[in-house]
Design an enzyme around this catalytic site. Structure first.
Site, PDB file in Angstrom:
ATOM      1  N   LYS A 117       0.824  -1.219   0.000  1.00  0.00           N
ATOM      2  CA  LYS A 117       0.000   0.000   0.000  1.00  0.00           C
ATOM      3  C   LYS A 117       0.859   1.271   0.000  1.00  0.00           C
ATOM      4  O   LYS A 117       0.615   2.182  -0.772  1.00  0.00           O
ATOM      5  CB  LYS A 117      -0.927   0.036   1.226  1.00  0.00           C
ATOM      6  N   ARG A 149      -9.174   1.487   9.138  1.00  0.00           N
ATOM      7  CA  ARG A 149      -8.830   0.096   9.442  1.00  0.00           C
ATOM      8  C   ARG A 149      -9.949  -0.602  10.203  1.00  0.00           C
ATOM      9  O   ARG A 149      -9.842  -1.788  10.495  1.00  0.00           O
ATOM     10  CB  ARG A 149      -7.572   0.065  10.297  1.00  0.00           C
ATOM     11  N   ARG A 159      10.856  -7.454   4.558  1.00  0.00           N
ATOM     12  CA  ARG A 159      10.949  -6.039   4.889  1.00  0.00           C
ATOM     13  C   ARG A 159      11.599  -5.855   6.259  1.00  0.00           C
ATOM     14  O   ARG A 159      12.330  -4.891   6.491  1.00  0.00           O
ATOM     15  CB  ARG A 159       9.537  -5.426   4.877  1.00  0.00           C
ATOM     16  N   ARG A 190      11.887  -2.303  10.665  1.00  0.00           N
ATOM     17  CA  ARG A 190      10.704  -1.764  11.349  1.00  0.00           C
ATOM     18  C   ARG A 190      10.456  -2.586  12.605  1.00  0.00           C
ATOM     19  O   ARG A 190      10.433  -3.811  12.545  1.00  0.00           O
ATOM     20  CB  ARG A 190       9.486  -1.848  10.411  1.00  0.00           C
ATOM     21  N   ARG A 196      -0.601  -8.742  13.575  1.00  0.00           N
ATOM     22  CA  ARG A 196      -1.135  -7.740  12.641  1.00  0.00           C
ATOM     23  C   ARG A 196      -2.037  -8.396  11.591  1.00  0.00           C
ATOM     24  O   ARG A 196      -3.030  -7.825  11.157  1.00  0.00           O
ATOM     25  CB  ARG A 196       0.012  -6.967  11.974  1.00  0.00           C
TER      26      ARG A 196
HETATM   27  P1  AMP Z   1       0.971   0.654   8.811  1.00  0.00           P
HETATM   28  O1  AMP Z   1       2.238   1.374   8.540  1.00  0.00           O
HETATM   29  O2  AMP Z   1      -0.193   1.195   8.058  1.00  0.00           O
HETATM   30  O3  AMP Z   1       1.107  -0.848   8.656  1.00  0.00           O
HETATM   31  O4  AMP Z   1       0.621   0.914  10.350  1.00  0.00           O
HETATM   32  C1  AMP Z   1       1.512   0.504  11.393  1.00  0.00           C
HETATM   33  C2  AMP Z   1       0.768   0.435  12.723  1.00  0.00           C
HETATM   34  O5  AMP Z   1       0.244   1.721  13.062  1.00  0.00           O
HETATM   35  C3  AMP Z   1      -0.422  -0.505  12.763  1.00  0.00           C
HETATM   36  O6  AMP Z   1      -0.043  -1.839  13.028  1.00  0.00           O
HETATM   37  C4  AMP Z   1      -1.222   0.103  13.920  1.00  0.00           C
HETATM   38  O7  AMP Z   1      -0.642  -0.221  15.174  1.00  0.00           O
HETATM   39  C5  AMP Z   1      -1.019   1.592  13.698  1.00  0.00           C
HETATM   40  N1  AMP Z   1      -2.048   2.159  12.788  1.00  0.00           N
HETATM   41  C6  AMP Z   1      -1.838   2.690  11.549  1.00  0.00           C
HETATM   42  N2  AMP Z   1      -2.985   3.107  11.001  1.00  0.00           N
HETATM   43  C7  AMP Z   1      -3.959   2.841  11.902  1.00  0.00           C
HETATM   44  C8  AMP Z   1      -5.360   3.017  11.916  1.00  0.00           C
HETATM   45  N3  AMP Z   1      -6.017   3.558  10.857  1.00  0.00           N
HETATM   46  N4  AMP Z   1      -6.045   2.621  13.018  1.00  0.00           N
HETATM   47  C9  AMP Z   1      -5.412   2.085  14.082  1.00  0.00           C
HETATM   48  N5  AMP Z   1      -4.098   1.863  14.132  1.00  0.00           N
HETATM   49  C10 AMP Z   1      -3.352   2.252  13.056  1.00  0.00           C
END
Ligand code: AMP
Length: 197
Positions: A15, A90, A129, A135, A146
């Site tokens: 994404k 989400r 990754r 990360r 996740r």
């Molecule tokens: P991402 O980089 O989008 O995979 O997000 C990394 C982490 O940030 C996720 O595993 C959540 O802990 C938090 N996070 C990101 N976006 C959201 C969201 N829209 N709602 C809740 N937690 C989020």
């Protein structure tokens, strides 16, 4: 006419990579809640300190917090011509809040592109990754959590947007360039339709 887009899909589907390319080409900002949260953590802000353990555990940050973050972001001038959302919404509650926020400024999502990938392949990519980017939430345990959270809380969004007839699936199993081309096809069709209406 502003173009508001959403990229949906499991962690590891690409994404962020795809959203950045689209943002560059269409001249609209990418809005990634994950990037915003990681920036807050790096800057040691109050928000950052609060969410750090949540991200490390692979759990979701509370809806109210995320919705407030997006509300503020959508108020910034660079989103006037639209935006590409990645990683938000989400949960169904977040999706409903987004619909309301956009309706409040007389806008709506033009299309939701779902990047489709098997869970096996998603996990394989995330492990890769983890080695490359380091990360902190790309450890095997967190990755498993996740994926679970995605299945339970985020996957229902497909049905939510399907019911609104704005969901389009794209196979995310190919190379970055192939996936990008498939997304562009979808967006060009949407743009032609939006421009003509
Ligand atoms: P991402 O980089 O989008 O995979 O997000 C990394 C982490 O940030 C996720 O595993 C959540 O802990 C938090 N996070 C990101 N976006 C959201 C969201 N829209 N709602 C809740 N937690 C989020």
């Amino acid at each position: 006419m502003p173009l508001d887009l959403l990229l949906l899909g499991p962690p590891g589907a690409g994404k962020g990579t795809q959203a950045k390319r689209i943002a560059g080409e269409y001249g609209i900002p990418q809005i990634s809640t994950g990037d915003m949260l990681r920036a807050a953590i790096a800057a040691r802000t109050e928000l950052g300190l609060r969410v750090e353990p949540i991200l490390a555990a692979g759990e979701l940050v509370p809806d109210a917090l995320i919705v407030a973050l997006i509300r503020e972001r959508l108020g910034e001038r660079d989103t006037a011509s639209g935006c590409i959302l990645d990683g938000f919404p989400r949960t169904i509650a977040q999706a409903e809040a987004l619909d309301e926020m956009l309706a409040g400024i007389d806008r709506r999502l033009a299309v939701v592109v779902e990047l489709q990938l098997t869970e096996e392949e998603a996990v394989r990519r995330l492990l890769g990754r983890a080695e490359q980017e380091g990360r902190t939430d790309d450890t095997p345990e967190t990755i498993r959590r996740r994926m679970e959270v995605y299945r339970e809380q985020t996957e229902p969004l497909s049905a939510y947007y399907l019911a609104r007839s704005i969901l389009v699936g794209v196979d995310a199993g190919g190379q970055i360039g192939e996936v990008h081309a498939a997304i562009e096809d979808v967006l060009e069709r949407v743009r032609a339709r939006e421009g003509g209406s």
